[in-house]
Design a protein around this motif. Structure first.
Motif, PDB file in Angstrom:
ATOM      1  N   THR A 149       0.841  -1.210   0.000  1.00  0.00           N
ATOM      2  CA  THR A 149       0.000   0.000   0.000  1.00  0.00           C
ATOM      3  C   THR A 149       0.872   1.254   0.000  1.00  0.00           C
ATOM      4  OG1 THR A 149      -1.579  -1.218   1.335  1.00  0.00           O
ATOM      5  CG2 THR A 149      -1.903   1.157   1.215  1.00  0.00           C
ATOM      6  N   THR A 150       1.872   1.273   0.863  1.00  0.00           N
ATOM      7  CA  THR A 150       2.707   2.470   0.973  1.00  0.00           C
ATOM      8  C   THR A 150       3.464   2.728  -0.325  1.00  0.00           C
ATOM      9  OG1 THR A 150       3.010   1.776   3.267  1.00  0.00           O
ATOM     10  CG2 THR A 150       4.331   3.614   2.531  1.00  0.00           C
TER      11      THR A 150
ATOM     12  N   LEU B 274       1.151   3.977  -3.131  1.00  0.00           N
ATOM     13  CA  LEU B 274       0.804   5.396  -2.986  1.00  0.00           C
ATOM     14  C   LEU B 274       1.970   6.298  -3.386  1.00  0.00           C
ATOM     15  CD1 LEU B 274      -1.275   5.431   0.321  1.00  0.00           C
ATOM     16  CD2 LEU B 274      -2.034   6.215  -1.924  1.00  0.00           C
TER      17      LEU B 274
END
Lengths: 252, 215
Positions: free
Chosen positions: A105-106, A109
């Motif tokens: 996820t990080t 993004l």
């Protein structure tokens, strides 16, 4: 980059520092000599291998290889986090899920925001930073969960006896474990630049980058690690606490 | 029948704690259990409370196996009180608010203070830190935490042990009142003669086995 002057000879001299640490250990009878020697040997071998692997991956610049490296980092981090679980069932699967979600996820993004590029020279080190911080956070969460379930066993039993489900019986314990997991990252965010010049920033300054530019990366890393450790701690704690109960909603 | 225990046994780590226990309890009954320390009385209550699971035999509640009920619903109807209760949170309010939280209801301070009065504790006690409570006060707060929403059955595990006579009387009065006037069935492990005297039945357990049953 010319100021990067660590040569194999310089490294050999740095071994003197290890010898000083070993002598101190002998003198004070601390008993960590074996661990220190193993740690030093492992660090040298692992970093040498990783150095050559990274050189190759960066040189060929294939997305599949980059992803494979990220997967290996995540698997290793999950395996190490499992080691801190001290008997919590399914700890590897829980750690793998938490670290994977936090890392993917990080990074997704950051890539979407064009903060980093999907190149091995950026993705691999950033994945390592995220996964290792998530691993430490999860390890702390597991340790806190184990200690709290032990110390607060009676309070959990009381809540179960009153008709609480597992979540309501352990809400305080889970919240505290999440706080504990995130504490080092939050403390580090509070003192960054004042107490420590973290790895990313130090590395860039070492490499001759203007410190005013290096801080931009460090700010990004701070945000990234806050997000990653939050995600990893929350996922790990919420997946781990049910493992303390059996199918009859009793404490194991 | 409220409860039917059929050849119930429990062992842990290969060591038998209870063996071949069978009895029934009718609705509204007040049954006491007595016997030497370590004879399995508390284990028996915990089995009935579903805090432990029998290794042999069955326990029926309203003629249905315990497993037919959702554990959280069952435990709200069959409420177990510990011998040495642990109060959680910081204040008495935190403890008395918990049963409301369980039922998704807003905390009702009037209901809580009325319950405190039933056990001779003042309304100001609500915000008292639990660290400042005496043993007797803790036991009474724990008891009304179980009774704020009147259960069908209350399981008492030597709850008056260690209390002074005046506090014991208050607790006994509350339990008797719940049994006589609200139809709450009571199953109590006790050595207290006055409590045994008001009960309908006494079951003696020795070395994990039912030894005798007295009306």
């Amino acid at each position: 980059m010319n100021n990067l002057i660590v040569s194999p000879t310089a490294l050999a001299f740095a071994v003197i520092l290890v010898i000083i640490a070993l002598l101190l250990n002998f003198k004070e009878h601390i008993g960590l000599e074996k661990d220190m020697i193993i740690g030093v040997i492992r660090a040298v071998i692992q970093l040498t291998v990783v150095g050559y692997v990274l050189t190759y991956i960066i040189k060929v610049d294939r997305p599949a290889l980059t992803l494979l490296m990220v997967v290996i980092i995540i698997l290793n981090a999950a395996w190490n986090a499992r080691g801190r679980a001290n008997g919590i069932p399914h700890a590897f699967a829980i750690s793998l899920l938490a670290i994977s979600v936090a890392t993917i996820t990080t990074i997704a993004l950051l890539v979407l925001a064009h903060a980093v590029k999907f190149t091995p020279s950026q993705i691999v080190p950033i994945s390592g930073m995220i996964a290792s911080n998530a691993m430490v956070a999860i390890g702390l969460c597991y340790r806190n969960l184990n200690a709290s379930f032990h110390d607060q066993r009676q309070a959990v039993l009381e809540r179960l006896a009153l008709g609480a489900d597992a979540k309501l019986a352990t809400l305080d314990i889970v919240r505290n474990a999440i706080k504990t997991g995130m504490a080092p990252t939050i403390d580090s965010a509070k003192t960054v630049g004042l107490v420590s010049l973290p790895g990313m920033m130090s590395g860039l300054i070492f490499a001759g980058i203007d410190p005013s530019k290096a801080i931009m990366y460090q700010i990004m890393v701070t945000f990234m690690l806050l997000a990653a450790t939050s995600l990893a701690s929350v996922i790990a704690c919420y997946r781990a606490y049910p493992q303390f109960f059996n199918e009859d909603l009793q404490l194991r | 029948m409220l409860f039917s225990l059929d050849h119930v046994g429990f062992e842990t780590g290969g060591r038998p704690i209870l063996s071949d226990v069978s009895f029934t309890v009718a609705e509204g009954e007040y049954v006491t259990f007595s016997g030497p320390s370590g004879s399995g009385k508390s284990t028996l209550l915990r089995l009935i409370a579903t805090l432990l699971t029998p290794t042999t035999g069955t326990i029926l509640y309203h003629d249905k196996p315990q497993n037919d009920y959702a554990k959280v619903d069952y435990r709200r109807q069959v409420s177990y009180c510990f011998q040495q209760p642990s109060l959680f949170g910081d204040s008495v309010r935190d403890n008395l608010a918990f049963p409301f939280t369980l039922r998704d209801q807003p905390f009702d301070p009037e209901k809580a203070t009325a319950a405190l009065k039933q056990v001779d504790l003042s309304a100001s006690m609500l915000d008292k830190p639990i660290k400042e409570l005496s043993g007797g006060e803790k036991q009474r707060v724990a008891l009304i935490r179980n009774l704020l929403f009147t259960p069908d059955v209350i399981l008492l595990d030597e709850v008056t042990t260690g209390l002074d006579t005046a506090t014991k009387d208050i607790v006994h009065q509350l339990i008797e009142d719940k049994n006589l006037h609200q139809g709450v069935s009571v199953l109590a492990v006790t050595h207290d003669e006055s409590e045994i005297a008001v009960a309908h039945r006494l079951i003696t357990i020795t070395a994990g086995r039912m030894e005798a049953e007295h009306e």
